[in-house]
Design a protein around this motif. Structure first.
Motif, PDB file in Angstrom:
ATOM      1  N   GLU A 110      -5.427   5.059  16.545  1.00 28.06           N
ATOM      2  CA  GLU A 110      -4.287   4.965  15.614  1.00 28.06           C
ATOM      3  C   GLU A 110      -3.880   3.518  15.424  1.00 28.06           C
ATOM      4  OE1 GLU A 110      -0.961   7.329  15.498  1.00 28.06           O
ATOM      5  OE2 GLU A 110      -2.021   9.212  15.707  1.00 28.06           O
ATOM      6  N   GLY A 111      -3.411   3.213  14.230  1.00 29.62           N
ATOM      7  CA  GLY A 111      -2.980   1.847  13.945  1.00 29.62           C
ATOM      8  C   GLY A 111      -1.705   1.501  14.682  1.00 29.62           C
ATOM      9  N   ILE A 112      -1.429   0.219  14.723  1.00 31.95           N
ATOM     10  CA  ILE A 112      -0.224  -0.231  15.424  1.00 31.95           C
ATOM     11  C   ILE A 112       0.972  -0.014  14.510  1.00 31.95           C
ATOM     12  CG2 ILE A 112       0.892  -2.206  16.537  1.00 31.95           C
ATOM     13  CD1 ILE A 112      -2.076  -3.461  16.358  1.00 31.95           C
ATOM     14  N   PRO A 113       1.929   0.826  14.914  1.00 34.19           N
ATOM     15  CA  PRO A 113       3.122   0.955  14.091  1.00 34.19           C
ATOM     16  C   PRO A 113       3.967  -0.308  14.294  1.00 34.19           C
ATOM     17  CG  PRO A 113       3.041   2.591  15.863  1.00 34.19           C
ATOM     18  CD  PRO A 113       2.024   1.555  16.161  1.00 34.19           C
ATOM     19  N   VAL A 114       4.467  -0.850  13.206  1.00 29.63           N
ATOM     20  CA  VAL A 114       5.156  -2.133  13.311  1.00 29.63           C
ATOM     21  C   VAL A 114       6.638  -1.980  12.993  1.00 29.63           C
ATOM     22  CG1 VAL A 114       5.125  -4.520  12.566  1.00 29.63           C
ATOM     23  CG2 VAL A 114       3.030  -3.209  12.522  1.00 29.63           C
ATOM     24  N   GLU A 115       7.488  -2.419  13.911  1.00 31.96           N
ATOM     25  CA  GLU A 115       8.928  -2.404  13.665  1.00 31.96           C
ATOM     26  C   GLU A 115       9.301  -3.712  12.967  1.00 31.96           C
ATOM     27  OE1 GLU A 115       8.423   0.940  15.828  1.00 31.96           O
ATOM     28  OE2 GLU A 115       7.875  -0.957  16.703  1.00 31.96           O
ATOM     29  N   PHE A 168      -8.503  12.942  -4.220  1.00 37.00           N
ATOM     30  CA  PHE A 168      -7.382  12.106  -4.659  1.00 37.00           C
ATOM     31  C   PHE A 168      -6.053  12.800  -4.371  1.00 37.00           C
ATOM     32  CE2 PHE A 168      -4.223  10.644  -7.686  1.00 37.00           C
ATOM     33  CZ  PHE A 168      -4.334   9.263  -7.570  1.00 37.00           C
ATOM     34  N   LYS A 169      -6.012  14.107  -4.670  1.00 40.98           N
ATOM     35  CA  LYS A 169      -4.778  14.878  -4.476  1.00 40.98           C
ATOM     36  C   LYS A 169      -4.319  14.799  -3.012  1.00 40.98           C
ATOM     37  CE  LYS A 169      -3.248  19.610  -3.971  1.00 40.98           C
ATOM     38  NZ  LYS A 169      -3.611  21.034  -4.013  1.00 40.98           N
ATOM     39  N   TYR A 170      -5.248  15.054  -2.089  1.00 45.66           N
ATOM     40  CA  TYR A 170      -4.867  15.076  -0.669  1.00 45.66           C
ATOM     41  C   TYR A 170      -4.599  13.673  -0.116  1.00 45.66           C
ATOM     42  CZ  TYR A 170      -5.668  20.083  -0.449  1.00 45.66           C
ATOM     43  OH  TYR A 170      -5.567  21.435  -0.648  1.00 45.66           O
ATOM     44  N   PHE A 171      -5.385  12.688  -0.566  1.00 46.14           N
ATOM     45  CA  PHE A 171      -5.114  11.307  -0.137  1.00 46.14           C
ATOM     46  C   PHE A 171      -3.716  10.892  -0.601  1.00 46.14           C
ATOM     47  CE2 PHE A 171      -9.904  10.120  -0.144  1.00 46.14           C
ATOM     48  CZ  PHE A 171     -10.010  10.460   1.189  1.00 46.14           C
ATOM     49  N   TYR A 172      -3.400  11.267  -1.846  1.00 46.05           N
ATOM     50  CA  TYR A 172      -2.092  10.902  -2.399  1.00 46.05           C
ATOM     51  C   TYR A 172      -0.971  11.554  -1.593  1.00 46.05           C
ATOM     52  CZ  TYR A 172       1.784  10.161  -5.571  1.00 46.05           C
ATOM     53  OH  TYR A 172       3.008   9.780  -6.074  1.00 46.05           O
ATOM     54  N   LEU A 173      -1.122  12.854  -1.288  1.00 46.05           N
ATOM     55  CA  LEU A 173      -0.106  13.568  -0.504  1.00 46.05           C
ATOM     56  C   LEU A 173       0.117  12.887   0.848  1.00 46.05           C
ATOM     57  CD1 LEU A 173      -0.879  17.377  -1.027  1.00 46.05           C
ATOM     58  CD2 LEU A 173       1.288  16.236  -1.496  1.00 46.05           C
ATOM     59  N   ALA A 174      -0.986  12.565   1.529  1.00 44.36           N
ATOM     60  CA  ALA A 174      -0.886  11.931   2.855  1.00 44.36           C
ATOM     61  C   ALA A 174      -0.291  10.529   2.751  1.00 44.36           C
ATOM     62  CB  ALA A 174      -2.264  11.869   3.505  1.00 44.36           C
ATOM     63  N   PRO A 196      -2.075   5.623   6.915  1.00 42.02           N
ATOM     64  CA  PRO A 196      -2.755   4.387   6.503  1.00 42.02           C
ATOM     65  C   PRO A 196      -4.169   4.573   5.967  1.00 42.02           C
ATOM     66  CG  PRO A 196      -2.382   4.422   8.893  1.00 42.02           C
ATOM     67  CD  PRO A 196      -1.671   5.603   8.334  1.00 42.02           C
ATOM     68  N   LEU A 197      -4.941   5.484   6.564  1.00 37.02           N
ATOM     69  CA  LEU A 197      -6.314   5.671   6.079  1.00 37.02           C
ATOM     70  C   LEU A 197      -6.334   6.318   4.696  1.00 37.02           C
ATOM     71  CD1 LEU A 197      -8.203   6.630   9.336  1.00 37.02           C
ATOM     72  CD2 LEU A 197      -8.696   4.679   7.867  1.00 37.02           C
ATOM     73  N   GLU A 222      -2.287  -3.527  -4.486  1.00 37.93           N
ATOM     74  CA  GLU A 222      -1.018  -3.154  -3.837  1.00 37.93           C
ATOM     75  C   GLU A 222      -1.278  -2.216  -2.651  1.00 37.93           C
ATOM     76  OE1 GLU A 222       1.869  -4.411  -4.277  1.00 37.93           O
ATOM     77  OE2 GLU A 222       1.740  -5.391  -6.218  1.00 37.93           O
ATOM     78  N   LEU A 223      -2.215  -1.280  -2.832  1.00 39.88           N
ATOM     79  CA  LEU A 223      -2.530  -0.332  -1.757  1.00 39.88           C
ATOM     80  C   LEU A 223      -3.256  -1.023  -0.608  1.00 39.88           C
ATOM     81  CD1 LEU A 223      -3.639   2.665  -4.014  1.00 39.88           C
ATOM     82  CD2 LEU A 223      -1.664   2.685  -2.488  1.00 39.88           C
ATOM     83  N   TYR A 224      -4.235  -1.859  -0.939  1.00 38.75           N
ATOM     84  CA  TYR A 224      -4.948  -2.613   0.110  1.00 38.75           C
ATOM     85  C   TYR A 224      -3.964  -3.483   0.898  1.00 38.75           C
ATOM     86  CZ  TYR A 224      -9.838  -1.659  -1.309  1.00 38.75           C
ATOM     87  OH  TYR A 224     -11.052  -1.077  -1.559  1.00 38.75           O
ATOM     88  N   LYS A 225      -3.036  -4.090   0.168  1.00 42.37           N
ATOM     89  CA  LYS A 225      -2.038  -4.967   0.811  1.00 42.37           C
ATOM     90  C   LYS A 225      -1.252  -4.183   1.863  1.00 42.37           C
ATOM     91  CE  LYS A 225       1.788  -8.112  -0.431  1.00 42.37           C
ATOM     92  NZ  LYS A 225       2.971  -7.564   0.221  1.00 42.37           N
ATOM     93  N   GLY A 226      -0.882  -2.938   1.507  1.00 43.52           N
ATOM     94  CA  GLY A 226      -0.160  -2.073   2.452  1.00 43.52           C
ATOM     95  C   GLY A 226      -0.956  -1.816   3.715  1.00 43.52           C
ATOM     96  N   VAL A 227      -2.273  -1.628   3.564  1.00 44.54           N
ATOM     97  CA  VAL A 227      -3.141  -1.394   4.729  1.00 44.54           C
ATOM     98  C   VAL A 227      -3.251  -2.672   5.557  1.00 44.54           C
ATOM     99  CG1 VAL A 227      -5.469  -0.763   5.483  1.00 44.54           C
ATOM    100  CG2 VAL A 227      -4.454   0.382   3.515  1.00 44.54           C
ATOM    101  N   CYS A 228      -3.444  -3.806   4.874  1.00 44.25           N
ATOM    102  CA  CYS A 228      -3.587  -5.095   5.567  1.00 44.25           C
ATOM    103  C   CYS A 228      -2.364  -5.415   6.423  1.00 44.25           C
ATOM    104  CB  CYS A 228      -3.794  -6.222   4.561  1.00 44.25           C
ATOM    105  SG  CYS A 228      -5.342  -6.091   3.665  1.00 44.25           S
TER     106      CYS A 228
END
Length: 592
Positions: free
Chosen positions: A161-166, A335-341, A347-348, A372-378
């Motif tokens: 799991e990714g690091i959740p950041v406060e 796309f539908k399920y990725f969008y929902l998640a 993050p994935l 914008e989406l890649y930036k969110g992951v980065c």
């Protein structure tokens, strides 16, 4: 030659010892001891140790901030081709911290850094090309930079799991800051522990989760996590059962990897209709862990968990349709399920949505959306841990250390860090920049935060132009920024400021009716605005009434405009005082 080799080997040994201490230590004191080894190894010319020491000197780890010494180390490291040093020198040149303020030089350093493999430099260049900072705005180049970093992070996320950041906002009011929900205060933590021992199942699960991934300023501690989950599971908590299953599936020091135990706990949770348990069983069948691979079973469990709104299951469903695992490949469903998640911040899912927008797979290609989406992951990268260390440095009163860390994150495009850096700079208490550079730099950072949608920052830019902080006084520009904040973000502060400007005709045509309306809107938008709005309206109405009377009586002989000359610029305040005094006198006489 042999002596030199021994010297190098010894340096490497010292560096490894320091790293081991750093990884295993819990307390700050133990971590500080690691730097004794790094210092010795750095003296022996060990490049990795030199990088560690330079970072510690730059960011002020353990109170050892010395930017001049850090720059010397970075410069010698850069000659050896260290991409970390290239990135650091780019950052320092960009702000003019300890070095000459030079954007062209910063760009060269970042370019070398990214070519050498610095993910931070890649991210900084991505943000610069996205926003057109000292380069021509170019979405495709930004996409290229961000994708490299996002690929690296997605690979890490797939393993664990990714690091959740406060990300604590310093612009919050001080009274809210101490009780900030992002960081758990020690006394609150002790209270939670007390409740957990008393048998509060919800608190047990919460503490288990916090320790499992190390959130809200707490250390990651698998033993404590398992302890709390087992307590809650015994009391019948399905969530706790599912988390125990997750711990055994992934494997760690407290719960060694064991598919059978994972299956047992996931089944217990799933039998209670728990989404995390259902998703866990889906994973076991999907990857064939302890059971034969069975895509049909996996799909069934993922579907059940997704229907209950569990984002990780929604992502897994999306991934099955995206990759065609056990189902016909279907990009529309993927796309539908990725969008929902992604709506829950999975993050994935955000990463795969970015991939789809970047390549135009199953959706119309959009460079801007992909970036914008890649930036969110980065922004989930390990470097975001600096948000915590920067916040603790700020709380301890070490503003220089806090500012350097926030400023680096700001350079990488984090909006919260841009606001926080600007906030520290405008306090003028930091010592690493000359006083006269602070307001212009703060204005630049508020501007970047405002472009990323921060309403508070937008009002701040208005203030800076209104008062002439870091720029020349410009009422017209101030009014423009206040208007954006009022219209787009419904900021009560912006409405109030704009009303005042309309009332007095500052930078915009005088309009009493519009001023009145804006004052009313500010009061409706925020309860905090009621009192200032009441006084502002009272003054406006009184002055307006007086002017009407004066104009009516003395139109020909005495223009009210001369009042300012005769009675001075604050005559309206004197009149308000006089009216209040008369009212008090009349009321007292009436009740007397």
């Amino acid at each position: 030659m042999q002596a030199k080799k021994n010297f190098t080997d010894e340096g490497e040994q010292l560096f490894k010892m320091g790293t081991k201490i750093l990884q295993q230590s819990k307390s700050q004191q133990q971590k500080a001891e690691a730097y004794v080894f790094f210092a010795k190894a750095a003296d022996m010319g060990n490049l990795n140790a030199m990088e560690k020491m330079a970072d510690a000197l730059l960011f002020g780890n353990f109170g050892m901030q010395n930017i001049t010494a850090a720059i010397q180390l970075y410069e010698s490291l850069a000659k050896e081709g260290s991409y970390k040093a290239q990135n650091a020198l780019g950052f320092l040149s960009s702000y003019g911290i300890g070095m000459e303020y030079d954007q062209a030089k910063a760009l060269i350093y970042y370019t070398f850094g990214s070519a050498g493999g610095s993910m931070m430099s890649q991210m900084i260049l991505g943000y610069r090309y996205l926003s057109g900072i000292n380069v021509l705005q170019n979405c495709e180049v930004a996409l290229n930079h961000y994708k490299k970093v996002a690929d690296y992070i997605a690979d890490k996320l797939e393993k664990s799991e990714g690091i959740p950041v406060e990300k604590v906002r310093l612009t919050e009011r001080p009274e809210n800051l101490s009780a900030n929900s992002e960081i758990l205060d020690w006394d609150i933590y002790q209270y939670y522990k007390f409740l957990a021992e008393r048998g509060d199942v919800q608190i047990q699960v919460s503490l288990g989760q916090l320790h499992l991934i190390g959130r809200k300023g707490l250390d990651q501690d698998y033993y404590k996590a398992l302890y709390y989950f087992l307590k809650a599971a015994k009391a019948g908590s399905a969530n706790a059962m599912a988390f125990i299953g997750k711990m055994y599936l992934e494997g760690n020091a407290a719960a060694p990897q064991n598919n059978a135990t994972a299956f047992k706990y996931f089944s217990m949770a799933a039998n209670k209709g728990n989404a995390i348990g259902l998703h866990g069983l889906g994973l076991l069948y999907f990857y064939g862990k302890g059971v034969p691979v069975n895509y049909a079973e996996a799909l069934k469990y993922f579907q059940k968990a997704a229907d209950k709104g569990w984002p990780n299951a929604q992502f897994q469903l999306g991934f099955m349709y995206y990759s065609g695992s056990g189902v016909w490949r279907d990009y529309k469903l993927a796309f539908k399920y990725f969008y929902l998640a992604s709506q829950s911040g999975q993050p994935l899912a955000i990463y795969y949505l970015a991939e789809m927008y970047a390549t135009g797979t199953g959706v119309l290609r959009s460079c801007r959306t992909a970036v914008e989406l890649y930036k969110g992951v980065c922004e989930l990268g390990h470097w975001a841990e600096k948000f915590l260390t920067a916040y603790f440095a700020y709380k301890d009163g070490d503003l220089d250390s806090s500012l350097v860390q926030y400023a680096l994150l700001a350079e990488m495009g984090y909006e919260v860090a841009q606001s926080n850096s600007a906030f520290i700079l405008e306090s003028k208490k930091a010592k690493i920049l000359e006083k006269e550079k602070m307001y212009p730099m703060a204005l630049l950072l508020w501007n970047r935060a405002a472009i990323q949608g921060n309403a508070f920052a937008r009002v701040k830019i208005g203030d800076y132009h209104y008062y002439g902080y870091g720029t020349k006084k410009d009422y017209q520009t101030a009014a423009t920024h206040y208007s954006i904040a009022a219209d787009k973000y419904h900021s009560a502060q912006a409405m109030f400021n704009l009303a005042y400007m309309y009332e007095h005709g500052l930078g915009i045509a005088k309009d009493i009716h519009l001023a009145r309306r804006l004052y009313d809107m500010a009061a409706q938008t925020s309860p905090d605005a009621h009192i200032p709005v009441f006084f502002a309206l009272m003054k406006l109405e009184t002055v307006h009434l007086l002017r009407d009377i004066l104009l009516f009586n003395f139109t020909m002989r005495w223009k009210w405009m001369k009042l300012d000359n005769v009675l001075g610029p604050y005559w309206d305040l004197c009149v308000i005082g006089l009216i209040v005094a008369v009212l008090i006198f009349l009321l007292r006489n009436r009740w007397g």
